[in-house]
Scaffold this active site. Structure first.
Site, short mmCIF file in Angstrom:
data_model
loop_
_atom_site.label_atom_id
_atom_site.label_comp_id
_atom_site.label_asym_id
_atom_site.label_seq_id
_atom_site.Cartn_x
_atom_site.Cartn_y
_atom_site.Cartn_z
N ARG A 247 -7.17 9.18 48.53
CA ARG A 247 -6.22 10.05 49.21
C ARG A 247 -7.01 11.01 50.08
O ARG A 247 -8.11 11.44 49.73
CB ARG A 247 -5.35 10.84 48.22
CG ARG A 247 -4.27 10.01 47.54
CD ARG A 247 -3.16 9.61 48.52
NE ARG A 247 -2.03 9.00 47.88
CZ ARG A 247 -1.86 7.70 47.68
NH1 ARG A 247 -2.82 6.86 48.08
NH2 ARG A 247 -0.78 7.23 47.10
N GLU A 276 -2.38 13.60 57.34
CA GLU A 276 -2.08 12.18 57.55
C GLU A 276 -0.64 12.03 57.99
O GLU A 276 0.25 12.58 57.34
CB GLU A 276 -2.33 11.40 56.26
CG GLU A 276 -2.23 9.89 56.44
CD GLU A 276 -2.63 9.10 55.19
OE1 GLU A 276 -1.80 8.28 54.75
OE2 GLU A 276 -3.73 9.32 54.66
N HIS A 295 -4.41 4.08 56.80
CA HIS A 295 -3.89 3.85 55.45
C HIS A 295 -3.44 2.39 55.32
O HIS A 295 -2.33 2.10 54.85
CB HIS A 295 -2.74 4.81 55.15
CG HIS A 295 -2.61 5.12 53.67
ND1 HIS A 295 -2.25 6.35 53.20
CD2 HIS A 295 -2.79 4.34 52.57
CE1 HIS A 295 -2.21 6.33 51.88
NE2 HIS A 295 -2.53 5.12 51.48
#
Length: 334
Positions: A247, A276, A295
């Protein structure tokens, strides 16, 4: 979340240990709701395992939640239906739902995530980023003219993996042919199979100076926020690389940019960022020794069949076996 193209070209997925419950400790079986929308691919997964899919009501005993968003709606469904004994979330990381899970952790209710289920594609991506960085691909992909020979081999290097979940275990398996030495950093000191050594997270600063590659694969919790900041980058070799497939919050992005600019580290491969999505024009985009992927270590095409397998397993656990895979610890947040 949508289903795959059904071509069926999927390898056997990594087996994740499940904790088997005694019959008296298991949630009561019953109808299962698939929300926020009953995707036919996952409805079929429930039914393949012998479950019955029905709209959410007072008879619902299981809930399969297919969105990485909608924490408030997820919380409302659980609060309004305390008889729900099992709830499945769609991703390995549950940081967006951690507070809801803590609030809705009524006695006898089991939460499961996809942790471990997506280990193969994510570990594959970590290896891809590692090899690309070592072979100087960030610079060569941008190049418009011939340049000097550059690059390193992964064979025999020292890889530090932060985290000891399914991704770390699968990555260790992928690294075996390269003859690396490996150190796993985790909360407990229990040895991790396949690792050269295992250390507790309070020894992170001790192992960073010897790392050629650091792979971040830990859960995102309040305790792991900004685990890598200026102090950690200063401890790393100027020839070392960092890869983050966990993460974005585990790495201080400003500190990462500063470390790349100063040459404190050789490069970075990140599939996740903080913030993000990484905004257009962010300084990290301009770093010549950084690879940024959106991602995409586990795309829907990769994860749908893996999540369906997890759903089938846990539906069988609800109806019969009691061996739920991917159980979440509400207090720990993963």
């Amino acid at each position: 979340m949508t289903g795959p193209d059904r071509r069926g070209r999927h390898r056997e997925v990594l087996a994740v240990p499940a904790e088997t419950l005694a019959p008296g400790d298991r949630p009561a079986p019953g109808p299962i709701a698939v929300l926020p929308e009953p995707d036919p691919f996952f409805v079929a997964a429930v039914e393949d395992a012998g479950g019955t899919v029905a709209p959410l009501d007072d008879d619902t005993r299981g809930l399969v939640w297919l969105s990485s968003e909608g924490a408030d709606d997820f919380a409302a469904a659980l609060a309004a239906h305390p008889q729900i004994g099992w709830a499945q979330l769609p991703w390995a990381g549950i940081d967006a739902f951690a507070e809801v899970i803590r609030d809705q952790a009524v006695p006898g209710r089991i939460f499961t995530s996809a942790k471990g289920a997506f280990a193969q594609p994510v570990a594959e991506h970590a290896l891809t980023l590692t090899l690309a960085l070592l072979r100087d691909l960030p610079e060569r992909i941008r190049a418009t003219s011939w340049g000097p020979k550059a690059g390193w081999s992964l064979y025999g290097l020292h890889v530090v993996i932060v985290g000891a979940g399914g991704i770390a275990i699968e990555l260790l398996r992928l690294l075996e042919p390269f003859g690396v030495t490996s150190t796993v950093v985790r909360r407990s000191g229990d040895p991790v199979a396949g690792a050269t050594r295992t250390v507790t997270d309070d020894r992170l600063h001790e192992v960073l100076p010897d790392a050629d590659v650091v792979v971040v694969a830990a859960a995102s919790t309040p305790g792991t926020a900004n685990m890598f900041s200026a102090a950690e980058f200063e401890l790393m070799r100027d020839s070392a690389y960092i890869v983050n497939i966990a993460r974005g919050a585990l790495i201080d992005t400003d500190a990462l940019v500063a470390a790349l600019r100063s040459g404190a580290i050789a490069g970075a491969g990140v599939d996740v960022t903080d913030p993000e999505p990484l905004p257009d024009g962010h300084p990290l985009w301009a770093e010549p020794h950084a690879i940024i992927t959106p991602h995409s270590a586990d795309t829907p095409e990769m994860t749908a069949p893996l999540l369906a397998a997890r759903v089938r397993h846990n539906v069988r656990a609800l109806l019969d076996t009691g061996d739920f895979a991917g159980r979440v610890d509400p207090a720990a947040g993963y």
